[in-house]
Design a protein around this motif. Sequence first.
Motif, PDB file in Angstrom:
ATOM      1  N   GLU A 197       0.837  -1.194   0.000  1.00 18.71           N
ATOM      2  CA  GLU A 197       0.000   0.000   0.000  1.00 18.71           C
ATOM      3  C   GLU A 197       0.868   1.240   0.000  1.00 18.71           C
ATOM      4  O   GLU A 197       2.020   1.211   0.426  1.00 18.71           O
ATOM      5  CB  GLU A 197      -0.959   0.009   1.180  1.00 18.71           C
ATOM      6  CG  GLU A 197      -0.309   0.011   2.541  1.00 18.71           C
ATOM      7  CD  GLU A 197      -1.333  -0.105   3.657  1.00 18.71           C
ATOM      8  OE1 GLU A 197      -2.061   0.871   3.893  1.00 18.71           O
ATOM      9  OE2 GLU A 197      -1.380  -1.171   4.281  1.00 18.71           O
ATOM     10  N   THR A 198       0.297   2.312  -0.481  1.00 17.51           N
ATOM     11  CA  THR A 198       0.966   3.602  -0.520  1.00 17.51           C
ATOM     12  C   THR A 198       0.096   4.594   0.221  1.00 17.51           C
ATOM     13  O   THR A 198      -1.107   4.657  -0.005  1.00 17.51           O
ATOM     14  CB  THR A 198       1.164   4.050  -1.982  1.00 17.51           C
ATOM     15  OG1 THR A 198       1.918   3.046  -2.670  1.00 17.51           O
ATOM     16  CG2 THR A 198       1.892   5.375  -2.054  1.00 17.51           C
ATOM     17  N   GLN A 199       0.725   5.357   1.114  1.00 16.18           N
ATOM     18  CA  GLN A 199       0.001   6.383   1.851  1.00 16.18           C
ATOM     19  C   GLN A 199       0.858   7.639   1.954  1.00 16.18           C
ATOM     20  O   GLN A 199       2.073   7.557   1.792  1.00 16.18           O
ATOM     21  CB  GLN A 199      -0.434   5.879   3.220  1.00 16.18           C
ATOM     22  CG  GLN A 199       0.533   4.995   3.945  1.00 16.18           C
ATOM     23  CD  GLN A 199      -0.062   4.452   5.224  1.00 16.18           C
ATOM     24  OE1 GLN A 199      -0.303   5.186   6.146  1.00 16.18           O
ATOM     25  NE2 GLN A 199      -0.273   3.153   5.265  1.00 16.18           N
ATOM     26  N   PRO A 200       0.240   8.777   2.197  1.00 20.08           N
ATOM     27  CA  PRO A 200       1.021  10.011   2.288  1.00 20.08           C
ATOM     28  C   PRO A 200       2.084   9.918   3.387  1.00 20.08           C
ATOM     29  O   PRO A 200       1.861   9.313   4.424  1.00 20.08           O
ATOM     30  CB  PRO A 200      -0.024  11.078   2.641  1.00 20.08           C
ATOM     31  CG  PRO A 200      -1.317  10.503   2.176  1.00 20.08           C
ATOM     32  CD  PRO A 200      -1.189   9.021   2.337  1.00 20.08           C
ATOM     33  N   SER A 201       3.240  10.501   3.101  1.00 23.12           N
ATOM     34  CA  SER A 201       4.332  10.503   4.069  1.00 23.12           C
ATOM     35  C   SER A 201       3.925  11.306   5.299  1.00 23.12           C
ATOM     36  O   SER A 201       3.037  12.139   5.245  1.00 23.12           O
ATOM     37  CB  SER A 201       5.577  11.117   3.425  1.00 23.12           C
ATOM     38  OG  SER A 201       6.661  11.060   4.301  1.00 23.12           O
ATOM     39  N   GLY A 202       4.587  11.059   6.374  1.00 18.89           N
ATOM     40  CA  GLY A 202       4.287  11.759   7.621  1.00 18.89           C
ATOM     41  C   GLY A 202       4.881  11.002   8.783  1.00 18.89           C
ATOM     42  O   GLY A 202       6.065  10.676   8.771  1.00 18.89           O
ATOM     43  N   ASP A 203       4.068  10.675   9.750  1.00 18.70           N
ATOM     44  CA  ASP A 203       4.514  10.009  10.959  1.00 18.70           C
ATOM     45  C   ASP A 203       4.749   8.523  10.696  1.00 18.70           C
ATOM     46  O   ASP A 203       3.810   7.761  10.502  1.00 18.70           O
ATOM     47  CB  ASP A 203       3.469  10.210  12.065  1.00 18.70           C
ATOM     48  CG  ASP A 203       3.874   9.573  13.369  1.00 18.70           C
ATOM     49  OD1 ASP A 203       5.064   9.241  13.540  1.00 18.70           O
ATOM     50  OD2 ASP A 203       2.993   9.413  14.233  1.00 18.70           O
ATOM     51  N   GLY A 230       9.781  11.031   1.287  1.00 15.88           N
ATOM     52  CA  GLY A 230       9.477  12.405   1.655  1.00 15.88           C
ATOM     53  C   GLY A 230       8.083  12.833   1.247  1.00 15.88           C
ATOM     54  O   GLY A 230       7.535  13.787   1.774  1.00 15.88           O
ATOM     55  N   ASN A 231       7.490  12.123   0.306  1.00 12.13           N
ATOM     56  CA  ASN A 231       6.130  12.421  -0.145  1.00 12.13           C
ATOM     57  C   ASN A 231       5.164  11.294   0.199  1.00 12.13           C
ATOM     58  O   ASN A 231       4.004  11.547   0.486  1.00 12.13           O
ATOM     59  CB  ASN A 231       6.095  12.657  -1.659  1.00 12.13           C
ATOM     60  CG  ASN A 231       6.819  13.913  -2.059  1.00 12.13           C
ATOM     61  OD1 ASN A 231       6.534  14.980  -1.545  1.00 12.13           O
ATOM     62  ND2 ASN A 231       7.788  13.785  -2.945  1.00 12.13           N
ATOM     63  N   TYR A 232       5.649  10.059   0.136  1.00 14.80           N
ATOM     64  CA  TYR A 232       4.796   8.897   0.365  1.00 14.80           C
ATOM     65  C   TYR A 232       5.505   7.850   1.205  1.00 14.80           C
ATOM     66  O   TYR A 232       6.740   7.787   1.210  1.00 14.80           O
ATOM     67  CB  TYR A 232       4.369   8.259  -0.974  1.00 14.80           C
ATOM     68  CG  TYR A 232       3.485   9.147  -1.792  1.00 14.80           C
ATOM     69  CD1 TYR A 232       2.111   9.209  -1.548  1.00 14.80           C
ATOM     70  CD2 TYR A 232       4.010   9.953  -2.794  1.00 14.80           C
ATOM     71  CE1 TYR A 232       1.299  10.040  -2.297  1.00 14.80           C
ATOM     72  CE2 TYR A 232       3.197  10.793  -3.542  1.00 14.80           C
ATOM     73  CZ  TYR A 232       1.841  10.831  -3.283  1.00 14.80           C
ATOM     74  OH  TYR A 232       1.045  11.662  -4.010  1.00 14.80           O
ATOM     75  N   HIS A 233       4.723   7.030   1.872  1.00 16.89           N
ATOM     76  CA  HIS A 233       5.193   5.824   2.527  1.00 16.89           C
ATOM     77  C   HIS A 233       4.770   4.655   1.643  1.00 16.89           C
ATOM     78  O   HIS A 233       3.582   4.437   1.436  1.00 16.89           O
ATOM     79  CB  HIS A 233       4.575   5.655   3.924  1.00 16.89           C
ATOM     80  CG  HIS A 233       5.153   6.563   4.944  1.00 16.89           C
ATOM     81  ND1 HIS A 233       4.546   6.784   6.156  1.00 16.89           N
ATOM     82  CD2 HIS A 233       6.289   7.302   4.958  1.00 16.89           C
ATOM     83  CE1 HIS A 233       5.281   7.618   6.866  1.00 16.89           C
ATOM     84  NE2 HIS A 233       6.332   7.951   6.159  1.00 16.89           N
ATOM     85  N   TYR A 234       5.744   3.938   1.116  1.00 19.15           N
ATOM     86  CA  TYR A 234       5.484   2.752   0.300  1.00 19.15           C
ATOM     87  C   TYR A 234       5.667   1.545   1.220  1.00 19.15           C
ATOM     88  O   TYR A 234       6.773   1.281   1.691  1.00 19.15           O
ATOM     89  CB  TYR A 234       6.450   2.696  -0.884  1.00 19.15           C
ATOM     90  CG  TYR A 234       6.299   3.879  -1.812  1.00 19.15           C
ATOM     91  CD1 TYR A 234       5.300   3.898  -2.776  1.00 19.15           C
ATOM     92  CD2 TYR A 234       7.134   4.985  -1.712  1.00 19.15           C
ATOM     93  CE1 TYR A 234       5.146   4.975  -3.623  1.00 19.15           C
ATOM     94  CE2 TYR A 234       6.987   6.075  -2.560  1.00 19.15           C
ATOM     95  CZ  TYR A 234       5.992   6.066  -3.514  1.00 19.15           C
ATOM     96  OH  TYR A 234       5.835   7.139  -4.349  1.00 19.15           O
TER      97      TYR A 234
END
Length: 170
Positions: free
Chosen positions: A76-82, A134-138
């Motif tokens: 899954e791919t989600q927006p980067s962050g925590d 930096g933009n997404y969590h893969y």
Amino acid sequence: MKKLALVIVLAFLMVGCGAQEQPVFETVGNVDYQGPERPAAGIIDVYLPDEAASQTMSEEEGVEVYNWDSYEVRMETQPSGDIFSTMQKITGLKADALTIMKQEKEDMTLYQTVWSTVGDEGILCGRAMVADDGNYHYCVSLLNPEDVNSEDLYARMVGSFQIRSGDSVK
């Protein structure tokens, strides 16, 4: 005495002459700053055995789940962050219950962890990797029964992991 009073008055006047007027700042209300637009997410490319070549189910948009033999792979791919909330979402465990390893690779930061849980089939072992650009969590996770050795499979998956642009053809 008159001279002293005159000097004091002149001193007060000179101090007042040097003062600058405080600038007035204008505030703007009801503005929702979005920041720069996030680039399009890439597509996760990872080794999967031939038995897992087709997607078997998708619980939500952006999540791919592959099942074969006694393995389950989720991508899954989600927006980067925590990173800690991302790991909690993947594993179901709070970050303080996990040992998270961090590694720099090219232009990404890789985070990996292992965990175990109890499922319908008994104790399950999980391994997860999250790549942060930096933009997404893969996110890639592998779940299997505890009596199945998945070390080589997971190593091969991590070794083959790459992100390709969404507009390229596989």
